[in-house]
Motif scaffolding. Sequence first.
Motif, PDB file in Angstrom:
ATOM      1  N   GLN A 244       0.883  -1.255  -0.042  1.00  0.00           N
ATOM      2  CA  GLN A 244       0.027   0.244  -0.064  1.00  0.00           C
ATOM      3  C   GLN A 244       0.993   1.212   0.040  1.00  0.00           C
ATOM      4  N   ILE A 245       2.053   1.052   0.775  1.00  0.00           N
ATOM      5  CA  ILE A 245       2.726   2.371   0.831  1.00  0.00           C
ATOM      6  C   ILE A 245       3.558   2.673  -0.670  1.00  0.00           C
ATOM      7  N   GLN A 252       1.240   9.573  -6.205  1.00  0.00           N
ATOM      8  CA  GLN A 252       1.762  10.819  -5.729  1.00  0.00           C
ATOM      9  C   GLN A 252       2.557  11.232  -6.776  1.00  0.00           C
ATOM     10  N   GLU A 253       3.577  10.488  -7.054  1.00  0.00           N
ATOM     11  CA  GLU A 253       4.634  10.721  -7.899  1.00  0.00           C
ATOM     12  C   GLU A 253       4.422  10.359  -9.492  1.00  0.00           C
ATOM     13  N   ARG A 254       3.603   9.451  -9.746  1.00  0.00           N
ATOM     14  CA  ARG A 254       3.371   8.811 -11.065  1.00  0.00           C
ATOM     15  C   ARG A 254       4.722   8.195 -11.472  1.00  0.00           C
ATOM     16  N   ILE A 267       5.266   7.101 -15.403  1.00  0.00           N
ATOM     17  CA  ILE A 267       4.135   6.426 -15.916  1.00  0.00           C
ATOM     18  C   ILE A 267       3.020   7.065 -15.855  1.00  0.00           C
ATOM     19  N   GLN A 268       2.095   7.175 -16.827  1.00  0.00           N
ATOM     20  CA  GLN A 268       0.825   7.626 -16.899  1.00  0.00           C
ATOM     21  C   GLN A 268      -0.234   6.731 -16.961  1.00  0.00           C
TER      22      GLN A 268
END
Length: 460
Positions: A244-245, A252-254, A267-268
């Motif tokens: 999960q972390i 958050q960072e993609r 990534i998107q």
Amino acid sequence: MANILVVDDERSMREFFKILLHKEGYKAYTTANINEAREIFSQEPIDLIITDIRMPSGSGFDLLENIREENPHIPIILITAFTEPNDALRAMKNGAFDYISKPFNIEEIKSVVKSALQKSNCSAPRMVTSHFPEIIGESREMQKIFDIISRVAPTPANILIHGESGTGKELVARAIQQKSLVAQKAFIPITCSAIPEELMESELFGHVKGAFTGAITAKTGLFAEANGGTVFLDEIGELPLHIQIKLLRVLQEREIKPVGGNQIQSIQVRIIAATNRVLEEEIRAGRFREDLFYRLAVVPIRVPPLRERKSDIPLLAQHFLKKYSRLLGKKVQEISSYGLEVLMKYEFPGNVRELENIIERAVALESSNIILPENLNFSAPNILREERARDNSRGFQALSCEEELFDLGLENIMTRLEKNLLQHTLKKTNNSKIRAAELLQISFRSLRYKIKKYKIEPAE
């Protein structure tokens, strides 16, 4: 105004029905010929057919079978002056709404006609009018979901779909993908509970060669495969806390980092998650991260259980009927009216998936062109047993409240109980003697005898 076709070789009977139906506000078409009846049916919007069984031009059973091939949902009432033991069973197996012997009571005819037309309006499945052909449903609850899908699909917002097992959460996720701006890109479904915990990170984010024992080659993770498209995380509540972390960081960072690697890959992906758990309770129990929950549930969608949208059951049942008739090579066209009533009263703890399973097995077992209740009973044995138990319980409960009955003696008590049960069953089946006999598990001839014996009038 309902249009009713009457087929009888006796002119007096045709005139009788024409006058009676006109007084009741219906339009009547009458004919003495089976072939002419077929022509009228093909040219006029007929809502109900009343046909004699034995006629010089052919059998009412032949007309019944022919009409139901063209339109399996139109109610057909068979009438006869020559009762045969097997006629009622044959009528039921071929999908007749009811079977009435001459001479008959005018109030009985009026009641049966009214019930048949009401049943036709309520149970005939309509075409799905939504823009989501994979999702079957026209209820108000499903219309709300269709509206949400239409509004959120073109956006990149993350979505959390929650609902009981078997409600069709993945179908909703796929519908969102199909209406999104990345509909042509990958849709990668991942069942979180199906991946061993020690392999979860590698499956999701990939690994480099030599990252761990057995990693003899590099592996591309599922998130990288879905780049530009959609990842569907089913059973998200089963995700271990340490994963999960990492998922939170992706949101958050993609970006992702393969196991054992140093290179970060941007990534998107759009994430659609689904769960049958109440994640708020999982958060309070410390099994799910609150910050991840809010990242996933930008748009929450609740898929209702089938018991909350029972008006969709006829439509779903007909959809599965067509599907499995085709797959199993059967010619089953519909579910008997009482069979559909039984399904409508069941709570479906397994939801749509359970209904599909019931229909599949019923089609496999059925030897006629209509699914009868006994095959639904075989598929889901609790349905009919619970229904009959409730009826029996109500009957004996009512009896126990009338202590003065015991002064009458056993024979009179049983007579009163039998009459009350017959009246209750006829009311329950909208005066359909075929379905009443079926529910009581007695022959049609025995039911007719008892109705005459106790002078039971048609139920209101």
